[in-house]
Write a protein that holds these residues in place. Structure first.
Motif, PDB file in Angstrom:
ATOM      1  N   ALA A  35       0.834  -1.203   0.000  1.00 39.10           N
ATOM      2  CA  ALA A  35       0.000   0.000   0.000  1.00 39.10           C
ATOM      3  C   ALA A  35       0.869   1.253   0.000  1.00 39.10           C
ATOM      4  N   THR A  36       1.931   1.252   0.807  1.00 37.27           N
ATOM      5  CA  THR A  36       2.802   2.426   0.892  1.00 37.27           C
ATOM      6  C   THR A  36       3.551   2.648  -0.409  1.00 37.27           C
ATOM      7  N   PHE A  37       4.133   1.569  -0.956  1.00 36.88           N
ATOM      8  CA  PHE A  37       4.913   1.729  -2.179  1.00 36.88           C
ATOM      9  C   PHE A  37       4.034   2.038  -3.388  1.00 36.88           C
ATOM     10  N   THR A  38       2.778   1.651  -3.365  1.00 35.31           N
ATOM     11  CA  THR A  38       1.866   2.054  -4.438  1.00 35.31           C
ATOM     12  C   THR A  38       1.682   3.565  -4.443  1.00 35.31           C
ATOM     13  N   VAL A  39       1.478   4.132  -3.267  1.00 32.01           N
ATOM     14  CA  VAL A  39       1.331   5.585  -3.170  1.00 32.01           C
ATOM     15  C   VAL A  39       2.609   6.285  -3.614  1.00 32.01           C
ATOM     16  N   VAL A  40       3.751   5.786  -3.153  1.00 29.95           N
ATOM     17  CA  VAL A  40       5.020   6.420  -3.503  1.00 29.95           C
ATOM     18  C   VAL A  40       5.302   6.300  -4.995  1.00 29.95           C
ATOM     19  N   SER A  41       5.020   5.141  -5.578  1.00 27.41           N
ATOM     20  CA  SER A  41       5.329   4.933  -6.993  1.00 27.41           C
ATOM     21  C   SER A  41       4.452   5.792  -7.896  1.00 27.41           C
ATOM     22  N   LEU A  42       3.139   5.820  -7.633  1.00 23.97           N
ATOM     23  CA  LEU A  42       2.230   6.578  -8.494  1.00 23.97           C
ATOM     24  C   LEU A  42       2.121   8.043  -8.096  1.00 23.97           C
ATOM     25  N   GLY A  43       2.539   8.380  -6.875  1.00 27.17           N
ATOM     26  CA  GLY A  43       2.430   9.766  -6.439  1.00 27.17           C
ATOM     27  C   GLY A  43       3.717  10.540  -6.491  1.00 27.17           C
ATOM     28  N   ALA A  44       4.857   9.875  -6.228  1.00 30.52           N
ATOM     29  CA  ALA A  44       6.151  10.571  -6.183  1.00 30.52           C
ATOM     30  C   ALA A  44       7.053  10.196  -7.350  1.00 30.52           C
ATOM     31  N   LEU A  45       7.188   8.884  -7.614  1.00 38.85           N
ATOM     32  CA  LEU A  45       8.062   8.456  -8.705  1.00 38.85           C
ATOM     33  C   LEU A  45       7.454   8.795 -10.059  1.00 38.85           C
ATOM     34  N   ALA A  46       6.163   8.585 -10.220  1.00 39.88           N
ATOM     35  CA  ALA A  46       5.489   8.948 -11.468  1.00 39.88           C
ATOM     36  C   ALA A  46       5.345  10.466 -11.552  1.00 39.88           C
ATOM     37  N   ARG A  47       5.222  10.958 -12.763  1.00 39.24           N
ATOM     38  CA  ARG A  47       5.025  12.391 -13.001  1.00 39.24           C
ATOM     39  C   ARG A  47       3.756  12.570 -13.833  1.00 39.24           C
ATOM     40  N   ILE A  48       2.623  12.278 -13.216  1.00 40.01           N
ATOM     41  CA  ILE A  48       1.349  12.351 -13.926  1.00 40.01           C
ATOM     42  C   ILE A  48       0.939  13.816 -14.040  1.00 40.01           C
ATOM     43  N   PRO A  49       0.741  14.330 -15.250  1.00 40.81           N
ATOM     44  CA  PRO A  49       0.388  15.743 -15.399  1.00 40.81           C
ATOM     45  C   PRO A  49      -1.104  15.973 -15.172  1.00 40.81           C
ATOM     46  N   GLY A  50      -1.443  17.233 -14.961  1.00 41.18           N
ATOM     47  CA  GLY A  50      -2.846  17.599 -14.895  1.00 41.18           C
ATOM     48  C   GLY A  50      -3.289  18.119 -13.543  1.00 41.18           C
ATOM     49  N   SER A  51      -4.557  18.427 -13.472  1.00 43.35           N
ATOM     50  CA  SER A  51      -5.156  18.912 -12.235  1.00 43.35           C
ATOM     51  C   SER A  51      -5.370  17.760 -11.268  1.00 43.35           C
ATOM     52  N   GLY A  52      -5.860  18.081 -10.070  1.00 40.81           N
ATOM     53  CA  GLY A  52      -6.133  17.041  -9.103  1.00 40.81           C
ATOM     54  C   GLY A  52      -7.144  16.030  -9.609  1.00 40.81           C
ATOM     55  N   ARG A  53      -8.184  16.515 -10.266  1.00 41.40           N
ATOM     56  CA  ARG A  53      -9.195  15.609 -10.809  1.00 41.40           C
ATOM     57  C   ARG A  53      -8.589  14.698 -11.888  1.00 41.40           C
ATOM     58  N   GLN A  54      -7.768  15.285 -12.772  1.00 41.91           N
ATOM     59  CA  GLN A  54      -7.171  14.499 -13.854  1.00 41.91           C
ATOM     60  C   GLN A  54      -6.176  13.473 -13.321  1.00 41.91           C
ATOM     61  N   ARG A  55      -5.400  13.856 -12.327  1.00 38.47           N
ATOM     62  CA  ARG A  55      -4.450  12.899 -11.750  1.00 38.47           C
ATOM     63  C   ARG A  55      -5.175  11.746 -11.079  1.00 38.47           C
ATOM     64  N   ALA A  56      -6.221  12.066 -10.338  1.00 38.94           N
ATOM     65  CA  ALA A  56      -6.988  11.008  -9.677  1.00 38.94           C
ATOM     66  C   ALA A  56      -7.604  10.066 -10.703  1.00 38.94           C
ATOM     67  N   THR A  57      -8.116  10.626 -11.793  1.00 30.60           N
ATOM     68  CA  THR A  57      -8.697   9.791 -12.850  1.00 30.60           C
ATOM     69  C   THR A  57      -7.645   8.875 -13.460  1.00 30.60           C
TER      70      THR A  57
END
Length: 743
Positions: A76-98
């Motif tokens: 669970a922790t590494f999923t958050v770190v990988s998709l939230g910190a290591l990844a560089r997903i562009p966009g607004s908060g709504r777009q990133r969540a999507t």
């Protein structure tokens, strides 16, 4: 009396106001204000750090201390770190969540494959080679997928190491699901990145700006409207559009958006030239005024449709180009006859260019309207007289995706090269970690993943910074583990602070801070999962060192110069594709035979654009480079002619005129082939500067069109097709002339 006693009340040091305590408070307030000002300037970085820290800590505490499930807590922790910190997903908060929610099925598959393939080292290595390439190459389908790719790689890396424990798969998948859902929630509701204007809104603003320019039909140039039009056109430049809203995916809607953007930018440029070149006391011809009225109506109708919330048009709704096309057809023919009669005194095509500006603007307005309708679901646009422009509308979704995926499936693509480089590096790292039996082998792959760059020079710099930061972090982590030992309460209290500092300082201060901070995060996290000693810190340092050496080796072996060596070859390929497009288009115009191959030109243009984009992002020595953007403009000009001219009414009836047109096209194509040879071999020099089209030779063979001849209407349509082809070749020759000046 001392000097201080005789001083005025407002003079001298102000130490007495509060003494040392007051001075300390003032200093603290100054520092807090300074920090607050800095945080405002880096709101996105700080907000992302807060989101990742909140979601990862909540997931870890719930799983580790609430449920007592250590494996689930790590995933669970590494999923958050990988998709939230290591990844560089562009966009607004709504777009990133999507994007995070959309990635859940792929993430479940990657965790499952990693768990099952960990049974043997060779299976894990083969899986890493294949999956590493596929995940990296998937970035060709859009910025959001490309931004998420590094994080998705980690979702396979984490479970593909011993111990082989398929019995923990449920915990691993549950941890991944929990982490992804928590990250999506915090991205959407906790300090979300503000929404950016949608691409449809940018298109609508540009269409409105074009309509305002078209509303001006005489008098001094409209300074305000021109400024607004230039700003609207600049906002649609691909490098200016935010990645999250850029129409870069292979869907039909995105292809229509990109087509509409190209049309409206050209429309704005033509109207700008029309108003600026006519002089301060301009008076437009009645035909020009009629076309401007039609352009204004069509552009404004497109803007209204783009601003509506509905995604599909209902029957009979939406903007229409019929009235403008009916007005344009006779004007095009009449102006062609009139222009041919005056070409004898205009061998430099000045008059021809000016007379065709409004006609080309009207063509762009028609394309804008039809592209808008296609974007909103009207596939009948291909039955329009200008429907040849939208040949891609006949392709199905699978065909469009297949074209995009195969476009970069060549060693000449920098995207393909990067995917191969990462896949080979990760596979080599997995093999080394498995053969040497490294205790925390996934750190080796993580180092390879995060430190490999597109050039060997960049990779060396990244490795140097990473090792420095990891060494400092390892010393601090070793000291913390030795002092705190097995007191989990201390680690649980320290974890949010360490995460927040690490995920804030890394993006703001550089790679050394990121690696040092992440080393502390790893030590604090793993100390709560299983008993560890201070020896965990040097293990982390050794693993990062091994991963760095592997990444450096791949950087030296696989395309070490990055896009620097590929740029000239891709631009040479674009020149060759332009030459082929000139030949195909001219054959269809003159002989009505053959077929266009837009995929070849689109592929060459896409490869050249990606090479240039990566080249501009890489550190390089200062040096004179050709005007590469002009060559991209030439590619778009060639594509525009290949889309529009073959479907125009009329035909070149005179063999002499057809021979002149073929000869002029062959000469222009030969000049592009000469430039392609020069760029591809880097030897010799291109031909002499391209010569302007030989208009006098055209006039010598062009038949006259008597005013009262029964065939005048047919001759006028043929003249319109001829002059459209001439102005197209003239634009390509002008692009080539600008390029030669830079060589």
């Amino acid at each position: 009396m001392s000097p201080q006693q005789g001083a005025s009340p407002g003079s001298g040091p102000r130490r007495s106001a509060g003494g040392p305590v007051g001075a300390g408070l003032r200093r603290l307030r100054y520092l807090m204000e300074h920090v607050r000002h800095g945080l405002r300037g880096h709101r996105t970085v700080v907000g992302n750090a807060v989101q990742v820290t909140t979601a990862s800590c909540a997931a870890f505490y719930f799983c580790r201390y609430g449920l007592g499930l250590a494996v689930m807590s790590v995933y669970a922790t590494f999923t958050v770190v990988s998709l939230g910190a290591l990844a560089r997903i562009p966009g607004s908060g709504r777009q990133r969540a999507t994007t995070v929610l959309t990635a859940i099925p792929a993430g479940l598959a990657l965790v499952t494959l990693g768990t099952l393939l960990a049974v043997q080292t060779w299976a894990a290595v083969v899986g890493m080679l294949v999956i590493g390439f596929m995940v990296a190459y998937a970035g060709t389908t859009g910025p959001r997928i490309a931004g998420a790719a590094p994080g998705m790689q980690l979702l396979y890396i984490l479970p593909c190491f011993p111990p082989y424990a398929p019995d923990t798969l449920v915990q691993r998948l549950s941890g991944f699901l929990l982490g992804a859902l928590l990250l999506a929630l915090v991205q959407r509701f906790l300090l979300p990145v503000p929404d950016t204007p949608s691409f449809r809104r940018l298109l609508a603003d540009a269409a409105d700006a074009a309509a305002r320019l078209a509303d001006h039909r005489g008098g001094p140039p409209p300074v305000q409207a021109l400024a607004e039009a230039r700003a609207a056109g600049e906002a649609l430049r691909p490098t200016c559009v935010p990645p999250a809203v850029r129409p870069a995916s292979p869907t039909l809607a995105h292809k229509a958006m990109a087509h509409a953007a190209e049309a409206v930018r050209t429309l704005l440029a033509q109207l700008d030239a029309l108003h600026c070149e006519a002089g301060p006391q301009q008076r437009f011809h009645p035909e020009t005024v009629a076309l401007l009225e039609g352009i204004s109506t069509a552009a404004r109708g497109a803007a209204v449709a783009l601003r509506q919330r509905r995604k599909r048009l209902r029957p009979g709704e939406g903007p229409s180009a019929t009235a403008l096309q009916e007005e344009l057809t006779p004007v095009r023919a009449h102006r062609a006859v009139d222009t041919l009669e005056r070409l004898s005194t205009d061998d430099r095509l000045v008059y021809l260019r000016r007379r065709t500006q409004v006609v080309q603007a009207a063509d762009c307005a028609v394309v804008l309207v039809l592209a808008t309708r296609l974007m909103l679901g009207d596939r009948t646009v291909e039955r329009n007289p200008a429907g040849h422009t939208f040949a891609y509308a006949r392709a199905g979704p699978l065909g469009l995706w297949w074209q995009r995926l195969t476009m970069h499936l060549t060693p000449r693509s920098v995207i393909f090269q990067n995917a191969c480089r990462f896949a080979l590096g990760l596979a080599a790292a997995r093999a080394v970690a498995g053969l040497l039996g490294l205790q925390h082998g996934f750190w080796v792959l993580l180092a390879t993943l995060t430190l490999t760059r597109t050039t060997s020079l960049e990779t060396r710099s990244a490795v140097r910074q990473a090792l420095t930061g990891t060494l400092v972090g390892a010393v601090l982590a070793g000291g913390m583990l030795a002092l705190v030992h097995d007191r989990n309460t201390v680690y649980a209290i320290v974890l949010p602070v360490v995460m927040l500092v690490a995920f804030t300082a890394g993006p703001l201060r550089g790679l050394a801070w990121a690696q040092g901070g992440f080393t502390l995060v790893v030590a604090t996290l793993f100390a709560q999962v299983s008993p560890v000693t201070w020896q965990l810190a040097p293990v982390r340092l050794v693993d990062v060192l091994v991963g760095s050496v592997i990444g450096l080796g791949c950087g030296l072996v696989a395309w070490p110069r990055g896009a620097g060596s590929e740029l000239r070859r891709s631009m040479a390929g674009l020149c060759s594709a332009i030459a082929d497009a000139i030949g195909h288009t001219t054959a269809q115009v003159v002989e009505r035979s053959g077929s266009t191959d837009l995929f070849a030109l689109n592929r060459a243009l896409g490869l050249a654009q990606e090479s240039l984009a990566q080249y501009q992002s890489e550190p390089r020595e200062d040096g004179v480079q050709p005007d590469w953007p002009t060559l991209l403009v030439a590619g778009r000009d060639a594509r525009r002619g290949e889309r529009l001219l073959p479907d125009r009414p009329g035909r070149i009836a005179s063999p002499e005129v057809g021979a002149w047109l073929r000869q002029a096209a062959d000469r222009t194509a030969a000049d592009y082939l000469s430039l392609a040879h020069h760029l591809g071999t880097d030897r010799g020099t291109p031909r002499d500067d391209p010569q302007p089209l030989d208009i006098r030779a055209l006039l010598a063979v062009a038949p006259g069109i008597p005013r009262h001849s029964p065939a005048r209407e047919t001759g006028a349509v043929s003249a319109a097709l001829l002059l459209d082809s001439v102005i197209w070749l003239d634009a390509l020759t002008s692009d080539l002339t600008r390029l030669h000046k830079e060589m």
